[in-house]
Design a protein around this motif. Structure first.
Motif, PDB file in Angstrom:
ATOM      1  N   ILE A 287     -44.285  67.046  23.977  1.00  0.00           N
ATOM      2  CA  ILE A 287     -44.343  68.378  23.391  1.00  0.00           C
ATOM      3  C   ILE A 287     -45.108  69.448  24.316  1.00  0.00           C
ATOM      4  O   ILE A 287     -44.828  70.583  24.172  1.00  0.00           O
ATOM      5  N   ARG A 288     -46.039  68.946  24.930  1.00  0.00           N
ATOM      6  CA  ARG A 288     -46.837  69.655  26.161  1.00  0.00           C
ATOM      7  C   ARG A 288     -47.611  71.048  25.276  1.00  0.00           C
ATOM      8  O   ARG A 288     -47.599  71.856  25.850  1.00  0.00           O
ATOM      9  N   GLN A 289     -48.163  70.795  23.948  1.00  0.00           N
ATOM     10  CA  GLN A 289     -48.733  72.073  23.434  1.00  0.00           C
ATOM     11  C   GLN A 289     -49.836  71.330  22.676  1.00  0.00           C
ATOM     12  O   GLN A 289     -49.950  70.137  22.574  1.00  0.00           O
ATOM     13  N   CYS A 290     -50.881  72.308  22.564  1.00  0.00           N
ATOM     14  CA  CYS A 290     -52.267  71.536  21.834  1.00  0.00           C
ATOM     15  C   CYS A 290     -52.409  72.804  20.691  1.00  0.00           C
ATOM     16  O   CYS A 290     -51.905  73.921  20.703  1.00  0.00           O
ATOM     17  N   GLY A 291     -53.536  72.386  19.930  1.00  0.00           N
ATOM     18  CA  GLY A 291     -53.951  73.633  18.877  1.00  0.00           C
ATOM     19  C   GLY A 291     -53.000  73.852  17.910  1.00  0.00           C
ATOM     20  O   GLY A 291     -52.096  73.158  17.517  1.00  0.00           O
ATOM     21  N   HIS A 292     -53.042  75.129  17.313  1.00  0.00           N
ATOM     22  CA  HIS A 292     -52.173  75.501  16.449  1.00  0.00           C
ATOM     23  C   HIS A 292     -50.659  75.507  16.946  1.00  0.00           C
ATOM     24  O   HIS A 292     -49.850  75.495  16.067  1.00  0.00           O
ATOM     25  N   SER A 293     -50.454  75.735  18.151  1.00  0.00           N
ATOM     26  CA  SER A 293     -48.960  75.748  18.543  1.00  0.00           C
ATOM     27  C   SER A 293     -48.358  74.372  18.461  1.00  0.00           C
ATOM     28  O   SER A 293     -47.222  74.540  18.416  1.00  0.00           O
ATOM     29  N   LEU A 294     -49.194  73.258  18.443  1.00  0.00           N
ATOM     30  CA  LEU A 294     -48.718  72.002  18.262  1.00  0.00           C
ATOM     31  C   LEU A 294     -48.166  71.870  16.682  1.00  0.00           C
ATOM     32  O   LEU A 294     -47.106  71.093  16.825  1.00  0.00           O
ATOM     33  N   LEU A 295     -48.335  72.559  15.810  1.00  0.00           N
ATOM     34  CA  LEU A 295     -47.892  72.173  14.340  1.00  0.00           C
ATOM     35  C   LEU A 295     -46.694  72.308  14.274  1.00  0.00           C
ATOM     36  O   LEU A 295     -45.839  71.554  13.702  1.00  0.00           O
ATOM     37  N   GLY A 296     -45.762  73.308  14.743  1.00  0.00           N
ATOM     38  CA  GLY A 296     -44.346  73.595  14.673  1.00  0.00           C
ATOM     39  C   GLY A 296     -43.596  72.391  15.126  1.00  0.00           C
ATOM     40  O   GLY A 296     -42.605  71.733  14.532  1.00  0.00           O
ATOM     41  N   PRO A 297     -43.815  72.144  16.530  1.00  0.00           N
ATOM     42  CA  PRO A 297     -43.093  70.987  17.163  1.00  0.00           C
ATOM     43  C   PRO A 297     -43.334  69.651  16.547  1.00  0.00           C
ATOM     44  O   PRO A 297     -42.419  68.849  16.490  1.00  0.00           O
ATOM     45  N   LEU A 298     -44.676  69.493  16.209  1.00  0.00           N
ATOM     46  CA  LEU A 298     -44.973  68.184  15.653  1.00  0.00           C
ATOM     47  C   LEU A 298     -44.153  67.960  13.999  1.00  0.00           C
ATOM     48  O   LEU A 298     -43.892  66.885  13.908  1.00  0.00           O
ATOM     49  N   LEU A 299     -44.320  69.044  13.201  1.00  0.00           N
ATOM     50  CA  LEU A 299     -43.691  68.880  11.770  1.00  0.00           C
ATOM     51  C   LEU A 299     -41.972  68.725  12.185  1.00  0.00           C
ATOM     52  O   LEU A 299     -41.434  68.052  11.551  1.00  0.00           O
ATOM     53  N   SER A 300     -41.589  69.638  13.108  1.00  0.00           N
ATOM     54  CA  SER A 300     -39.858  69.368  13.776  1.00  0.00           C
ATOM     55  C   SER A 300     -39.850  67.850  13.799  1.00  0.00           C
ATOM     56  O   SER A 300     -38.668  67.396  13.449  1.00  0.00           O
ATOM     57  N   LEU A 301     -40.492  67.053  14.709  1.00  0.00           N
ATOM     58  CA  LEU A 301     -40.511  66.182  14.936  1.00  0.00           C
ATOM     59  C   LEU A 301     -40.640  64.919  13.827  1.00  0.00           C
ATOM     60  O   LEU A 301     -39.675  64.312  13.933  1.00  0.00           O
ATOM     61  N   LEU A 302     -41.522  65.169  13.196  1.00  0.00           N
ATOM     62  CA  LEU A 302     -41.806  64.445  12.051  1.00  0.00           C
ATOM     63  C   LEU A 302     -40.476  64.455  10.793  1.00  0.00           C
ATOM     64  O   LEU A 302     -39.827  63.499  10.477  1.00  0.00           O
ATOM     65  N   LEU A 303     -40.089  65.738  10.672  1.00  0.00           N
ATOM     66  CA  LEU A 303     -38.913  65.903   9.673  1.00  0.00           C
ATOM     67  C   LEU A 303     -37.726  65.290  10.348  1.00  0.00           C
ATOM     68  O   LEU A 303     -36.694  64.746   9.446  1.00  0.00           O
ATOM     69  N   THR A 304     -37.355  65.236  11.527  1.00  0.00           N
ATOM     70  CA  THR A 304     -36.293  64.698  12.023  1.00  0.00           C
ATOM     71  C   THR A 304     -36.259  63.115  12.185  1.00  0.00           C
ATOM     72  O   THR A 304     -35.074  62.694  12.129  1.00  0.00           O
ATOM     73  N   SER A 305     -37.231  62.712  12.161  1.00  0.00           N
ATOM     74  CA  SER A 305     -37.542  61.455  12.547  1.00  0.00           C
ATOM     75  C   SER A 305     -37.487  60.751  10.965  1.00  0.00           C
ATOM     76  O   SER A 305     -37.389  59.200  10.682  1.00  0.00           O
ATOM     77  N   ALA A 306     -37.653  61.409  10.147  1.00  0.00           N
ATOM     78  CA  ALA A 306     -37.884  60.881   8.527  1.00  0.00           C
ATOM     79  C   ALA A 306     -36.394  60.321   8.168  1.00  0.00           C
ATOM     80  O   ALA A 306     -35.219  60.564   8.507  1.00  0.00           O
ATOM     81  N   PRO A 307     -36.497  59.021   7.337  1.00  0.00           N
ATOM     82  CA  PRO A 307     -35.225  58.419   6.868  1.00  0.00           C
ATOM     83  C   PRO A 307     -34.449  59.261   6.027  1.00  0.00           C
ATOM     84  O   PRO A 307     -34.880  60.050   5.054  1.00  0.00           O
TER      85      PRO A 307
ATOM     86  N   CYS B 163     -49.834  54.535  17.891  1.00  0.00           N
ATOM     87  CA  CYS B 163     -50.801  55.171  18.977  1.00  0.00           C
ATOM     88  C   CYS B 163     -50.129  55.601  20.169  1.00  0.00           C
ATOM     89  O   CYS B 163     -50.031  56.584  20.786  1.00  0.00           O
ATOM     90  N   ILE B 164     -48.885  54.545  20.677  1.00  0.00           N
ATOM     91  CA  ILE B 164     -48.131  54.896  21.894  1.00  0.00           C
ATOM     92  C   ILE B 164     -47.074  55.869  21.589  1.00  0.00           C
ATOM     93  O   ILE B 164     -47.123  56.712  22.356  1.00  0.00           O
ATOM     94  N   GLY B 165     -46.642  55.923  20.338  1.00  0.00           N
ATOM     95  CA  GLY B 165     -45.733  56.751  20.071  1.00  0.00           C
ATOM     96  C   GLY B 165     -46.068  58.090  19.906  1.00  0.00           C
ATOM     97  O   GLY B 165     -45.667  59.132  20.287  1.00  0.00           O
ATOM     98  N   PHE B 166     -47.582  58.350  19.278  1.00  0.00           N
ATOM     99  CA  PHE B 166     -48.027  59.707  19.279  1.00  0.00           C
ATOM    100  C   PHE B 166     -48.478  60.119  20.668  1.00  0.00           C
ATOM    101  O   PHE B 166     -48.400  61.350  20.862  1.00  0.00           O
ATOM    102  N   SER B 167     -49.049  59.220  21.593  1.00  0.00           N
ATOM    103  CA  SER B 167     -49.219  59.717  23.056  1.00  0.00           C
ATOM    104  C   SER B 167     -48.041  60.097  23.502  1.00  0.00           C
ATOM    105  O   SER B 167     -48.323  61.371  24.371  1.00  0.00           O
ATOM    106  N   ARG B 168     -46.961  59.460  23.404  1.00  0.00           N
ATOM    107  CA  ARG B 168     -45.657  59.943  24.010  1.00  0.00           C
ATOM    108  C   ARG B 168     -45.227  61.337  23.588  1.00  0.00           C
ATOM    109  O   ARG B 168     -44.949  62.097  24.365  1.00  0.00           O
ATOM    110  N   ALA B 169     -45.240  61.382  21.948  1.00  0.00           N
ATOM    111  CA  ALA B 169     -44.939  62.864  21.762  1.00  0.00           C
ATOM    112  C   ALA B 169     -45.712  63.654  22.023  1.00  0.00           C
ATOM    113  O   ALA B 169     -45.473  65.019  22.419  1.00  0.00           O
TER     114      ALA B 169
END
Length: 138
Positions: A118-138, A108-114
């Protein structure tokens, strides 16, 4: 929990077992460049900031001081309102769950930080969030 936020910039949040200078110093020296000005309220954990190489300015909440115009130009440069606002948003996001397991709190803390950084919301959040998840994957 410890938190730092750069004016108009990124935040860093850390869940820790205690809030002591020995816990705080390694984290702050990693996150904040020496010589930077650090605004805090008056709490003993922050008293050694100048010895660690930081300019330290405070607001005194116990005396009703929440912001101060340090240079007389009509702007309150000294405050901790940005960080307190972030804590408020984090608490509000957890309130519907009426508490949260220690196991999930780091997520929850990590999600709030992200979300803040990222400073975006709604549909515009999807791209940055996916990028963050994919670069963090092992």
């Amino acid at each position: 929990m410890l938190g730092m936020i750069a004016r108009g910039g990124q935040c860093s949040l850390k869940l820790c077992s205690n809030v002591r200078q020995t816990t705080f110093q390694p984290w702050i020296t990693k996150v904040i460049q020496q010589g930077s000005t650090v605004n805090t309220y008056e709490y003993s954990i922050y008293t050694r900031l100048p010895a660690w190489g930081y300019v330290h300015v405070t607001v005194n909440h116990s005396e009703g001081e929440y912001a101060r115009d340090a240079d007389g130009h009509g702007v309150n440069e000294v405050h901790v309102n940005t960080m307190e606002g972030l804590w408020s948003l984090l608490r509000s996001s957890l309130r519907p769950y009426r508490g949260i397991s220690q196991r999930f709190l780091p997520l929850c803390i990590g999600f709030s930080r992200a979300m803040h950084n990222i400073r975006q919301c709604g549909h515009s959040l999807l791209g940055p969030l996916l990028s963050l998840l994919l670069t963090s994957a092992p």
